[in-house]
Design a protein around this motif. Structure first.
Motif, mmCIF file in Angstrom:
data_model
loop_
_atom_site.group_PDB
_atom_site.id
_atom_site.type_symbol
_atom_site.label_atom_id
_atom_site.label_comp_id
_atom_site.label_asym_id
_atom_site.label_seq_id
_atom_site.Cartn_x
_atom_site.Cartn_y
_atom_site.Cartn_z
ATOM 1 N N THR A 138 34.785 45.150 29.758
ATOM 2 C CA THR A 138 34.453 44.564 31.057
ATOM 3 C C THR A 138 34.630 43.053 31.011
ATOM 4 O OG1 THR A 138 32.884 46.321 31.539
ATOM 5 C CG2 THR A 138 32.659 44.281 32.802
ATOM 6 N N ALA A 139 34.193 42.440 29.901
ATOM 7 C CA ALA A 139 34.353 40.990 29.752
ATOM 8 C C ALA A 139 35.825 40.617 29.730
ATOM 9 C CB ALA A 139 33.660 40.526 28.478
ATOM 10 N N ILE A 140 36.627 41.414 28.997
ATOM 11 C CA ILE A 140 38.076 41.166 28.972
ATOM 12 C C ILE A 140 38.658 41.314 30.354
ATOM 13 C CG2 ILE A 140 40.273 42.071 28.120
ATOM 14 C CD1 ILE A 140 38.795 42.839 25.530
ATOM 15 N N HIS A 141 38.206 42.345 31.056
ATOM 16 C CA HIS A 141 38.703 42.618 32.403
ATOM 17 C C HIS A 141 38.399 41.456 33.349
ATOM 18 C CE1 HIS A 141 39.740 44.891 35.964
ATOM 19 N NE2 HIS A 141 38.548 44.634 36.471
ATOM 20 N N LEU A 142 37.184 40.874 33.204
ATOM 21 C CA LEU A 142 36.812 39.770 34.083
ATOM 22 C C LEU A 142 37.636 38.529 33.783
ATOM 23 C CD1 LEU A 142 32.936 40.182 34.111
ATOM 24 C CD2 LEU A 142 34.536 40.728 35.970
ATOM 25 N N GLU A 143 38.008 38.337 32.525
ATOM 26 C CA GLU A 143 38.819 37.181 32.168
ATOM 27 C C GLU A 143 40.281 37.399 32.521
ATOM 28 O OE1 GLU A 143 38.219 36.614 28.039
ATOM 29 O OE2 GLU A 143 36.130 36.002 28.236
ATOM 30 N N LEU A 148 46.197 36.156 34.150
ATOM 31 C CA LEU A 148 47.296 36.526 35.028
ATOM 32 C C LEU A 148 47.697 35.371 35.934
ATOM 33 C CD1 LEU A 148 46.356 40.153 36.103
ATOM 34 C CD2 LEU A 148 48.362 39.444 34.817
ATOM 35 N N GLN A 149 46.703 34.657 36.462
ATOM 36 C CA GLN A 149 47.014 33.548 37.346
ATOM 37 C C GLN A 149 47.815 32.480 36.616
ATOM 38 O OE1 GLN A 149 46.374 33.466 40.778
ATOM 39 N NE2 GLN A 149 47.878 31.840 40.484
ATOM 40 N N ARG A 150 47.484 32.241 35.350
ATOM 41 C CA ARG A 150 48.256 31.266 34.577
ATOM 42 C C ARG A 150 49.700 31.725 34.410
ATOM 43 N NH1 ARG A 150 43.356 30.907 31.594
ATOM 44 N NH2 ARG A 150 44.134 32.259 29.942
ATOM 45 N N LYS A 151 49.880 33.025 34.196
ATOM 46 C CA LYS A 151 51.236 33.560 34.065
ATOM 47 C C LYS A 151 51.985 33.465 35.393
ATOM 48 C CE LYS A 151 50.373 36.804 30.269
ATOM 49 N NZ LYS A 151 50.428 38.227 29.848
ATOM 50 N N ILE A 152 51.269 33.726 36.498
ATOM 51 C CA ILE A 152 51.893 33.608 37.827
ATOM 52 C C ILE A 152 52.295 32.161 38.085
ATOM 53 C CG2 ILE A 152 51.388 33.698 40.300
ATOM 54 C CD1 ILE A 152 49.701 36.211 39.732
ATOM 55 N N ASP A 153 51.423 31.216 37.744
ATOM 56 C CA ASP A 153 51.738 29.797 37.937
ATOM 57 C C ASP A 153 52.956 29.392 37.115
ATOM 58 O OD1 ASP A 153 49.577 29.592 39.621
ATOM 59 O OD2 ASP A 153 48.216 28.789 38.097
ATOM 60 N N THR A 154 53.058 29.949 35.906
ATOM 61 C CA THR A 154 54.218 29.661 35.055
ATOM 62 C C THR A 154 55.494 30.214 35.685
ATOM 63 O OG1 THR A 154 52.845 29.713 33.063
ATOM 64 C CG2 THR A 154 55.219 30.013 32.763
ATOM 65 N N GLU A 181 51.606 36.613 47.946
ATOM 66 C CA GLU A 181 50.172 36.659 47.659
ATOM 67 C C GLU A 181 49.376 37.275 48.801
ATOM 68 O OE1 GLU A 181 49.114 32.691 46.666
ATOM 69 O OE2 GLU A 181 50.375 32.642 44.883
ATOM 70 N N ASN A 182 49.928 37.242 50.020
ATOM 71 C CA ASN A 182 49.248 37.834 51.175
ATOM 72 C C ASN A 182 49.622 39.298 51.381
ATOM 73 O OD1 ASN A 182 47.587 35.908 53.127
ATOM 74 N ND2 ASN A 182 49.175 34.684 52.146
ATOM 75 N N MET A 183 50.499 39.830 50.543
ATOM 76 C CA MET A 183 50.955 41.202 50.709
ATOM 77 C C MET A 183 49.931 42.199 50.194
ATOM 78 S SD MET A 183 55.033 41.295 49.916
ATOM 79 C CE MET A 183 56.170 40.967 51.259
ATOM 80 N N SER A 184 50.010 43.394 50.727
ATOM 81 C CA SER A 184 49.164 44.482 50.248
ATOM 82 C C SER A 184 49.736 45.039 48.948
ATOM 83 C CB SER A 184 49.104 45.598 51.291
ATOM 84 O OG SER A 184 50.386 46.200 51.446
ATOM 85 N N ALA A 202 46.139 48.460 38.727
ATOM 86 C CA ALA A 202 44.986 48.391 39.626
ATOM 87 C C ALA A 202 44.733 46.954 40.064
ATOM 88 C CB ALA A 202 43.745 48.949 38.921
ATOM 89 N N LEU A 203 45.407 45.991 39.423
ATOM 90 C CA LEU A 203 45.236 44.589 39.767
ATOM 91 C C LEU A 203 46.410 44.095 40.598
ATOM 92 C CD1 LEU A 203 43.870 42.821 36.559
ATOM 93 C CD2 LEU A 203 42.653 43.366 38.658
ATOM 94 N N LYS A 204 46.112 43.502 41.735
ATOM 95 C CA LYS A 204 47.150 42.979 42.611
ATOM 96 C C LYS A 204 47.944 41.878 41.920
ATOM 97 C CE LYS A 204 47.763 40.799 47.128
ATOM 98 N NZ LYS A 204 47.094 40.367 48.384
ATOM 99 N N LYS A 205 47.255 41.047 41.147
ATOM 100 C CA LYS A 205 47.939 39.923 40.502
ATOM 101 C C LYS A 205 48.978 40.401 39.489
ATOM 102 C CE LYS A 205 44.615 36.193 41.147
ATOM 103 N NZ LYS A 205 43.804 35.145 40.510
ATOM 104 N N GLU A 206 48.724 41.539 38.851
ATOM 105 C CA GLU A 206 49.716 42.069 37.917
ATOM 106 C C GLU A 206 50.982 42.476 38.657
ATOM 107 O OE1 GLU A 206 48.710 44.858 35.008
ATOM 108 O OE2 GLU A 206 46.982 43.759 34.240
#
Length: 581
Positions: A138-143, A148-154, A181-184, A202-206
């Motif tokens: 769960t802790a890993i999941h929260l981090e 992912l956001q750092r990878k997206i920014d890259t 980012e606004n897409m479903s 299950a994660l949109k960011k992925e």
């Protein structure tokens, strides 16, 4: 003869369960959790067989929780299947397995008690371990989203750095990254399918990251794409725009109602001490606004507003009308939207505006920003008679000039003001997405009640919807339909009927080719609502053309697509707002 010890079947199950628990400990120590869900599922199955249902429920729940957490990190969606209590060979790895003799050693009563005690302790330890794994995961999941956001920014940085020119020095009307980012999740998955990549998470960011990675790979490996698009941002933008299923993401950058555009630009003019007069209802002149600026030398101008829905059939005429303004005033203004600029083409738009020495503004409702692209030049061919003729037709200014008051809720982009080469159709946009709510829009939302679409020839209701929390007055609606039906054949030609007071409501009518629309309101409609109704009717008729043409009195085809109609009309009238009574 009395036989001491455990029943042989139970003994076998406990031996297998001990093996599984040892494997679980080995995997935990290696920080490798991919096979734990199947191990815990098997422990749960064995526990049920030996009658320990509480333990079975515990491990079954832990298996589900760990499996769900692993899926968010692109773990296999399904666990390895256990057949006859044995593990299928894993394609991922081979587990170190503690092998026990398949023929159990006879166990006496004393040995049996010791075995059960040892097993009980091991079971307690594995239960605690399973709880610890879930907590750790769960802790890993929260981090995970931060990573992912750092990878997206890259990934976004790669798009910016890979452009021929420094993309950070440009501003895009459409920011593909904001659109994505606004897409479903469903739309992101459909992009990946189109790019021949099966995205699952299950994660949109992925999914967002996978979309960027696939677009990047396509662009890098395709000479054709590099030849067609000057940079990967443009490719990304046109990839999204070319998909008709994503149209609604682009209509956010546009207005349906020109009246709404007119009010926004008028507010902006008032803040810059430009006096604005409405010409949109003046049949004598072809422009939408007349502008006047007092100074040492007074300046005047005419403006035409074009939204993205009308540029395809009104653009050329708009240029002609602006050119006519040369004889009447100093300045000529064209005001459009990001969608209008996209449909015209930015290079063509800039060249055409430069050719007639006009000013060019773009109003962006998605970001709440007004961009000034081109500063026009004064006309040198003003005819005094025509100038006075236009001035004498004016009634009253739309806004007072008040230096102490700010009218516009829109941000004016000063960074790139009058620098057309710094704008692009697709590019990074540093402005946040913050649609601006206008008072006139809020008033319209509160005014809406019901909407009816009636077949003109048959006089039958095809569709209706209710925007209030109260149930519609069925007697009132039935009475209206009966009254309309009583007109008989004359109803299809009743285009003069625009607005009536009926049953305590104001009803505004609009005519399509085959359908008449009836909009029930609390008070008289604003110019904006009148525009929306006409647009909504024409658009709805185009979407249901076959059903309308072949209508024989059976409303089932319209009922079947009712949810589609509701979604479409809410998009037009509500702009994703919610009405509160």
């Amino acid at each position: 003869m009395v036989e001491y010890g455990l029943p042989k079947e139970k003994e076998k199950l406990l031996v297998e369960m001990t093996d599984l628990m040892e494997q679980a400990e080995t995997l935990y120590e290696a920080d490798d959790y991919e096979l734990l869900p199947e191990i815990f599922s098997r422990i749960a199955e064995i526990s049920r067989k030996i009658g320990d249902f509480e333990t079975a429920e515990h491990f079954n729940q832990r298996a589900k929780e760990i499996r769900a957490q692993l899926m968010t990190r692109n773990a296999p969606a399904e666990p390895e299947i256990l057949i006859d209590g044995r593990h299928k060979p894993s394609a991922l790895k081979s587990l170190p397995v503690t092998r026990h003799s398949t023929t159990p050693t006879p166990i006496n009563q004393s040995t049996s008690k010791k075995m059960e005690a040892s097993f009980s302790k091991k079971l307690q330890r594995i239960r605690a371990l399973s709880d610890l794994i879930v907590t750790k995961q769960t802790a890993i999941h929260l981090e995970h989203p931060d990573l992912l956001q750092r990878k997206i920014d890259t990934a976004i940085s790669w798009f910016l750095d890979s452009s021929e020119k420094d993309a950070r020095k440009f501003i895009g009307f459409f920011d593909p990254f904001q659109i994505v980012e606004n897409m479903s999740i469903e739309d992101l998955e459909s992009i990946l399918r189109k790019l021949n990549r099966k995205g699952r998470s299950a994660l949109k960011k992925e999914l967002i990251l996978q979309v960027y990675e696939e677009i990047q790979s396509n662009y890098i490996n395709s000479p054709e794409l590099k030849a067609q698009f000057s940079n990967p941002i443009a490719y990304c933008g046109y990839l999204l725009y070319s998909n008709p299923n994503f149209e609604h993401y682009f209509t956010k950058f546009d207005f349906i109602s020109k009246n709404e555009m007119l009010n926004i630009f008028t507010d902006f003019c008032a803040d810059t001490q430009l006096q604005a007069y409405d010409l949109s209802t003046n049949e004598q002149f072809p422009w939408d606004l007349y502008l006047s600026k007092k100074g040492i030398i007074n300046k005047t101008g005419v403006a035409i507003l074009l939204n993205g829905y009308e540029v395809m059939y009104s653009y050329e005429k708009a240029l002609e009308k602006l050119l006519m303004g040369t004889d009447y005033c100093n300045w000529k203004f064209l005001i459009t939207t990001p969608l209008g600029a996209l449909k015209i083409g930015l290079n063509r738009l800039l060249n055409d505006i430069a050719a007639i020495d006009a000013w060019l503004y773009v109003i962006d409702p998605f970001h709440g920003v007004i961009y000034s692209l081109v500063k026009g030049r004064d006309s040198s061919t003003i005819e005094k008679q025509k100038e006075n003729e236009l001035k004498n037709s004016l009634q009253f200014p739309l806004r007072p000039l008040d230096t102490q008051r700010k009218f516009s809720k829109y941000t004016f982009d000063k960074k790139f003001q009058d620098k057309p080469k710094r704008y692009a159709i697709f590019g990074k946009n540093s402005y946040p997405t913050q649609p601006v709510s206008l008072e006139l829009v809020d008033n319209d939302l509160l005014n809406l009640q019901y909407l009816l679409f009636i077949h003109k020839r048959k006089g039958m209701r095809l569709f209706s919807m209710n925007w209030t929390t109260e149930s519609p007055d069925t007697d009132l609606i039935s009475g209206l339909i009966s009254a309309i039906d009583s007109f008989g054949s004359s109803f299809s030609n009743s285009k003069g009927l625009k607005e009536i007071q009926y049953g305590g409501s104001t009803i505004f009518f609009a005519d399509g080719n085959h359908v008449k629309s009836c909009l029930f309101l609390k008070t008289s409609p604003s110019p904006r609502l009148k525009e929306l109704l006409t647009f909504a009717l024409n658009y709805w008729e185009s979407r249901f053309e076959n059903e309308i043409i072949n209508f024989n009195g059976n409303v089932a085809p319209f009922t079947k697509r009712q949810s589609e109609s509701i979604h479409l009309l809410n998009e037009i009238f509500l702009h994703e707002h919610k009405i509160h009574s």
